[in-house]
Design an enzyme around this catalytic site. Sequence first.
Site, short mmCIF file in Angstrom:
data_model
loop_
_atom_site.label_atom_id
_atom_site.label_comp_id
_atom_site.label_asym_id
_atom_site.label_seq_id
_atom_site.Cartn_x
_atom_site.Cartn_y
_atom_site.Cartn_z
N ASN A 1 46.67 39.60 45.31
CA ASN A 1 47.69 39.52 46.36
C ASN A 1 47.20 38.81 47.62
O ASN A 1 47.96 38.08 48.26
CB ASN A 1 48.25 40.91 46.68
CG ASN A 1 47.19 41.85 47.17
OD1 ASN A 1 46.02 41.70 46.86
ND2 ASN A 1 47.59 42.84 47.92
N THR B 1 43.62 51.01 37.10
CA THR B 1 42.37 50.28 36.83
C THR B 1 41.21 50.98 37.54
O THR B 1 40.12 51.12 36.98
CB THR B 1 42.47 48.82 37.32
OG1 THR B 1 43.74 48.29 36.96
CG2 THR B 1 41.38 47.97 36.74
N GLY C 1 42.21 47.05 43.72
CA GLY C 1 43.22 46.77 42.71
C GLY C 1 44.09 47.99 42.49
O GLY C 1 44.20 48.85 43.37
N CYS D 1 49.02 45.68 49.91
CA CYS D 1 48.86 47.11 49.67
C CYS D 1 49.31 47.93 50.87
O CYS D 1 49.59 49.12 50.75
CB CYS D 1 47.42 47.42 49.32
SG CYS D 1 46.28 46.77 50.54
N GLU E 1 39.41 50.63 46.47
CA GLU E 1 40.58 50.45 47.35
C GLU E 1 41.76 50.25 46.43
O GLU E 1 41.88 49.21 45.77
CB GLU E 1 40.38 49.20 48.24
CG GLU E 1 39.19 49.27 49.16
CD GLU E 1 39.33 50.32 50.24
OE1 GLU E 1 40.47 50.76 50.50
OE2 GLU E 1 38.31 50.73 50.80
P1 NDP Z 1 44.55 45.32 38.93
O1 NDP Z 1 44.01 46.69 39.02
O2 NDP Z 1 45.32 44.93 37.73
O3 NDP Z 1 43.39 44.24 39.04
C1 NDP Z 1 42.49 44.19 40.12
C2 NDP Z 1 41.27 43.44 39.66
O4 NDP Z 1 40.61 44.19 38.64
C3 NDP Z 1 41.56 42.08 39.04
O5 NDP Z 1 40.50 41.19 39.33
C4 NDP Z 1 41.61 42.41 37.57
O6 NDP Z 1 41.38 41.30 36.76
C5 NDP Z 1 40.48 43.42 37.47
N1 NDP Z 1 40.54 44.30 36.32
C6 NDP Z 1 41.62 44.63 35.54
N2 NDP Z 1 41.25 45.49 34.57
C7 NDP Z 1 39.92 45.71 34.72
C8 NDP Z 1 38.97 46.51 34.02
N3 NDP Z 1 39.31 47.25 32.96
N4 NDP Z 1 37.69 46.51 34.45
C9 NDP Z 1 37.34 45.79 35.53
N5 NDP Z 1 38.19 45.00 36.22
C10 NDP Z 1 39.47 44.97 35.83
O7 NDP Z 1 45.37 45.10 40.26
P2 NDP Z 1 46.20 43.83 40.66
O8 NDP Z 1 45.37 42.60 40.59
O9 NDP Z 1 47.48 43.91 39.92
O10 NDP Z 1 46.42 44.10 42.22
C11 NDP Z 1 47.46 44.84 42.71
C12 NDP Z 1 46.99 46.23 43.05
O11 NDP Z 1 45.95 46.18 44.01
C13 NDP Z 1 48.08 47.04 43.70
O12 NDP Z 1 48.10 48.32 43.13
C14 NDP Z 1 47.66 47.11 45.15
O13 NDP Z 1 48.14 48.21 45.85
C15 NDP Z 1 46.18 47.11 45.05
N6 NDP Z 1 45.58 46.68 46.30
C16 NDP Z 1 44.91 47.59 47.07
C17 NDP Z 1 44.37 47.22 48.29
C18 NDP Z 1 43.60 48.19 49.11
O14 NDP Z 1 42.86 47.74 49.97
N7 NDP Z 1 43.71 49.49 48.91
C19 NDP Z 1 44.52 45.86 48.79
C20 NDP Z 1 45.22 44.99 47.90
C21 NDP Z 1 45.72 45.40 46.69
P3 NDP Z 1 42.58 40.41 36.20
O15 NDP Z 1 43.60 40.29 37.26
O16 NDP Z 1 41.90 39.14 35.92
O17 NDP Z 1 43.08 41.11 34.99
#
Ligand code: NDP
Length: 476
Positions: free
Chosen positions: A147, A227, A223, A279, A245
Site C-alpha cells: 500500500n 499473515t 502486512g 492501514c 505491524e
Molecule cells: P500481506 O500480509 O498479504 O502481505 C504483506 C507482505 O508479506 C507482502 O510482502 C507479502 O508478499 C508477504 N507475505 C505474504 N505471505 C507471506 C508468508 N507466508 N510469509 C512471509 N511473507 C509473506 O498484506 P498486504 O500486502 O495485502 O498488505 C495489506 C495489509 O497490510 C493490510 O492488512 C494492512 O492493514 C496492513 N498494513 C499494516 C500497516 C501497519 O503499520 N500496521 C501499514 C500498512 C499496511 P506478497 O505480497 O508478495 O505475497
Amino acid sequence: MQVLNFVDGAFQNTPQVLENVTPSTGEVFGTIPRSGAAEVDKAMAAAKRAFPAWSKTPVAERAACLERLADAVRDHADVLAKEEARDNGKPLSLAAHVDIPRAEKNLRFYASGVQHYASESHAMEGEAINYTLRKPLGVVACISPWNLPLYLFTWKVAPALAAGNCVVAKPSELTPVTAYLLSTWVKEAGFPDGVFNVLHGLGPEVGEAMVTHPDIAAVSFTGGTTTGARIAGHVAPKFKKMSLELGGKNPAIIFEDADFEDALRTTLRSSFANQGQICLCGSRILIQRPIYDKFKEALVAKASKMVAGDPLDPSTKLGAVVSEAHMEKILSYIGLAKEEGGQVLCGGHRLHPEGVEGGFYVAPTVIEGLGPACRTNQEEIFGPVVTLQPFDTEEEALALANDTAYGLAATLWTTDLKRAHRVAAGIESGIVWVNTWLLRDLRTPFGGVKASGLGREGGFDALEFFTEPQNICIKL
Ligand code: NDP
C-alpha cells in the site's frame, strides 16, 4: 520494466518470473523474479559473510551510506513517484508528495537517529558501574506490503542497517518496482556487498523461506493480520525477535462540538486517501446523533463528487486499487454489507474512467444502518469503503470504538479539551489523533495493540528492536 533480485552486490534473475500488472489499466508492464528457498539461501549466506565487518563499521560511516542512499532517492524522486503510481495505482500527486519524500526522510532520520542513540549506564553507589551495550542482531528479514511500497520498505531497512545489521528485504510482489530501483543505488551509496539484499517473489514462497530460515535473527513485518499470525507461528517457537505491524479497523469519532468543516474535510481524506488502502485510514465513522444527518449528507455529497482517473495524470486525486483480486474483495465486502442490511449511500460499484477503462477502480462508498457486531464493521476491508454509526454519549462512543479485534489508530474530533484527553486515553489503540489525521513525527512510537500487531516502530523504538541489549557490570 524487468525487476531483478539484488544479492551480494549483484543483480540476478530466477528461472521463473512473474508478471507485473499495473492496476491503472490492468496491463502487464514488466516481470519480476519468482524467488524461493535457493535465492534466500544465497542472500542469507552473503549477509552472514558481510555481518562481522558491517557491525564493526563506525556508526558515522554506516550513517553516511544511508545519507547517500537518501540523496539517490531525492535525485530520482520524479521517476520513483511515477513508477510507484504505475505499480500501485496510487495518484502520482500522492506518490510525489507523500510516499517518495517520506522514503527519503526515513533514510535520513535513521542516519541521524543512530548517531544519537546512546547506551545507558547505571552506577551502584561506589560498588559497581553497569553499562548497556546495544549490539546488532545479525541478519534480519524485512517484509513490507503494497500500500505504501517504498515508504514502508525504507521504514524498516533504514533502522535495521543503521543499527549494524545485514538485511534481506522483500517488498510485496504486487509493488516491487521502487524497492528494485532503490537497490540499483545501494552499491554507489557505499554499502559493502552482502549488507543489503533485496529479493522479489511471492510471499508464501520467498517470504516464507525468509522467515523460516535458521540463520535469520529477527523478522520485521508489515502486512495483514492473518499473515502476521502465520509468521509469528514460525518465529515465536525459535525465540527470535519479531515486530508485527498489522491490520486495523480504525474508528473516527466525531462529537457534536467538533469543528465541522475541519472534521468533514479530514474525514474525507482519512476515508479515501490512497483509495482507503492505508492501514491508518478510518473505516468506521462514529457520529454524535445531533450532527449525524448533517455530517452524513455533507460527507456523501463530497464523496460522490470524487472522480477517479489515471494515476499518472497529475490532477488525479483518486486512483486504482492495487489489483483485480483486491478490487473483487472490496466489491464482495460491499455485497456483504448489503446482505447484512446496510444501506449504500454512495458508490458501491466498480468504475471505468475514460482512457483507463480496464483498470481496477472502486467508487468511494459510504454505508449506514449496520450495527457494530456485523462482519462489515469488524473485518478490515482496506478499500474506499466506510460505515457510519450514530452515538449519543461519550461512553457509547468509546464502547463502539473499542468493539473490534484491532487497535491500530483512532481519530477523535472535539473542541472540548477535557473530553479530548478522557476519550483519547480510553481508546484501545496504539495511536490517537485529536482534530487531525496522519500527522506523523518520526520520533514517536508507531504500532498497534490487540490484533493490530506486536512491538513499535519509529524513533528509538526501532533501534531498540534491531539491537540486543547486553548489560555489563564492573565491580569498582
Ligand atoms: P500481506 O500480509 O498479504 O502481505 C504483506 C507482505 O508479506 C507482502 O510482502 C507479502 O508478499 C508477504 N507475505 C505474504 N505471505 C507471506 C508468508 N507466508 N510469509 C512471509 N511473507 C509473506 O498484506 P498486504 O500486502 O495485502 O498488505 C495489506 C495489509 O497490510 C493490510 O492488512 C494492512 O492493514 C496492513 N498494513 C499494516 C500497516 C501497519 O503499520 N500496521 C501499514 C500498512 C499496511 P506478497 O505480497 O508478495 O505475497
